[in-house]
Scaffold this active site. Structure first.
Site, PDB file in Angstrom:
ATOM      1  N   GLY A 117       0.997   0.399   7.666  1.00  0.00           N
ATOM      2  CA  GLY A 117       2.203   0.919   6.932  1.00  0.00           C
ATOM      3  C   GLY A 117       2.360  -0.003   5.745  1.00  0.00           C
ATOM      4  O   GLY A 117       3.238  -0.677   5.568  1.00  0.00           O
TER       5      GLY A 117
ATOM      6  N   ASN B  78      -3.182   3.687  13.183  1.00  0.00           N
ATOM      7  CA  ASN B  78      -3.883   2.968  12.708  1.00  0.00           C
ATOM      8  C   ASN B  78      -3.012   2.239  12.147  1.00  0.00           C
ATOM      9  O   ASN B  78      -1.684   2.181  12.487  1.00  0.00           O
ATOM     10  CB  ASN B  78      -4.668   3.333  11.070  1.00  0.00           C
ATOM     11  CG  ASN B  78      -5.090   2.401  10.702  1.00  0.00           C
ATOM     12  OD1 ASN B  78      -5.113   1.816   8.771  1.00  0.00           O
ATOM     13  ND2 ASN B  78      -5.311   0.957  10.977  1.00  0.00           N
TER      14      ASN B  78
ATOM     15  N   ARG C 244      -2.617   4.918  -5.379  1.00  0.00           N
ATOM     16  CA  ARG C 244      -1.956   3.982  -4.800  1.00  0.00           C
ATOM     17  C   ARG C 244      -1.289   3.485  -4.930  1.00  0.00           C
ATOM     18  O   ARG C 244       0.229   3.263  -4.563  1.00  0.00           O
ATOM     19  CB  ARG C 244      -2.859   2.870  -3.931  1.00  0.00           C
ATOM     20  CG  ARG C 244      -2.249   2.584  -2.369  1.00  0.00           C
ATOM     21  CD  ARG C 244      -1.766   3.499  -1.433  1.00  0.00           C
ATOM     22  NE  ARG C 244      -1.182   3.114  -0.466  1.00  0.00           N
ATOM     23  CZ  ARG C 244      -1.598   2.405   0.949  1.00  0.00           C
ATOM     24  NH1 ARG C 244      -3.464   3.454   1.329  1.00  0.00           N
ATOM     25  NH2 ARG C 244      -1.547   2.056   2.152  1.00  0.00           N
TER      26      ARG C 244
ATOM     27  N   HIS D 105     -10.004  -2.857   7.513  1.00  0.00           N
ATOM     28  CA  HIS D 105      -9.377  -2.081   8.276  1.00  0.00           C
ATOM     29  C   HIS D 105      -8.777  -0.635   8.483  1.00  0.00           C
ATOM     30  O   HIS D 105      -8.097  -0.728   9.468  1.00  0.00           O
ATOM     31  CB  HIS D 105      -7.686  -2.562   7.619  1.00  0.00           C
ATOM     32  CG  HIS D 105      -6.605  -2.969   8.132  1.00  0.00           C
ATOM     33  ND1 HIS D 105      -6.335  -2.927   9.584  1.00  0.00           N
ATOM     34  CD2 HIS D 105      -5.460  -2.129   7.547  1.00  0.00           C
ATOM     35  CE1 HIS D 105      -5.082  -2.885   9.817  1.00  0.00           C
ATOM     36  NE2 HIS D 105      -4.771  -2.491   9.617  1.00  0.00           N
TER      37      HIS D 105
END
Length: 290
Positions: free
Chosen positions: A40, A112, A192, A268
């Protein structure tokens, strides 16, 4: 009607649901269906999260990559939506409708972070449909021993506030997501960052963060972990600063059929930092279930 466009080996679907349209990328045609749910963070989408893993995984599975509500090419939940239901409930409803529209019955499921929360909820709700479950540092099923919000969560909340997005803030966000940020250079940061600039995504993110705070975090999915029927593989970076490894203990205790693989020197984003090991573990685990 479900519409498709062909771009190389990836088929792109736009799937109507009663909530809104869901964008689903598809690759591979043979083997069991594997649904992969992204995290997210700002600018996240299914292909952005998993594009590097598709060549290996598509040899074994029919892969469906939905953009969750609020992200990528999918519809943006309204304030009324978020007042009435959590983002996990909204996502679960939309994804089950999209899979029904695509004619998918049973499937393996991988998620994820935020996508891990949706995956847990789906595996708890329609238990017979989820035949194998892979969770990478999932939200909702995790109970941390340390303080929250975590370092990574703070960077996520900070990104669209205090002057709005910037490449500097995106670089700081990525540094908290990974163990070694040097392997993700300026080009990755810029891509990104640019993906995060969609005005409708920014508006959604402000609504989502406010709803997250009002609900005191994610849905407490850990209360019903025992309902998960699917064999489950947990993948975690030892050095995750967003959803920390210590919170995995309740999942190990409560999910009936579960195993855990921990990667040292990994944060992560397991699918990026430990790409080959991630792919081998997922393939071997899910193929044994066939």
């Amino acid at each position: 009607m479900i519409t498709k466009t062909i771009d190389a080996d990836i088929r792109h679907h736009r799937v109507p649901t009663s909530l809104g349209e869901i964008a689903v990328a598809e690759v591979g045609s043979s083997g069991p269906c594997l649904v992969m749910l992204h995290g997210g963070g700002p600018g996240a989408s299914s292909l952005a999260n998993y594009h590097q893993n598709l060549p290996a995984l598509a040899r074994h599975f029919r892969i469906l990559l939905p953009d969750q509500p609020g992200f990528g090419g999918s519809y943006r939940p309204t304030q009324d939506d978020l007042d009435y239901r959590s983002i996990t409930e909204i996502t679960m409803d939309a994804l089950f409708q999209a899979l029904d529209a695509l004619g998918v019955g049973t499937f393996h499921l991988l998620g994820n972070s935020l996508g891990g929360a949706a995956a847990i909820a789906m595996a708890q709700t329609q238990r017979e449909r989820v035949t194998g479950l892979v969770l990478m540092a999932p939200g909702g099923g995790w109970l941390p021993f340390g303080p929250t919000p975590t370092e990574g969560q703070k960077e996520m909340f900070r990104y669209f506030n205090g002057g709005g997005p910037s490449e500097t803030k995106m670089a700081a966000f990525i540094r908290t997501m990974v163990f070694d940020h040097k392997q993700f250079g300026a080009e990755v940061v810029r891509e990104r960052y640019e993906a995060s600039l969609d005005p409708s995504h920014i508006e959604f993110y402000h609504r989502y963060n406010a709803a997250f705070a009002a609900r005191n975090g994610m849905d407490p999915l850990w209360k019903n972990l025992h309902k998960i029927k699917a064999p489950t593989l947990l993948l975690w970076g030892r050095d995750d600063r967003t959803i920390t490894l210590d919170g995995a203990q309740i999942m190990l205790k409560q999910i009936p059929d579960v195993q855990l693989h921990v990667f040292g020197r990994c944060g992560h984003w397991v699918q990026l930092e430990r790409r080959q090991q991630f792919e081998h573990l997922v393939i071997d685990f899910l193929r044994e279930l066939a």
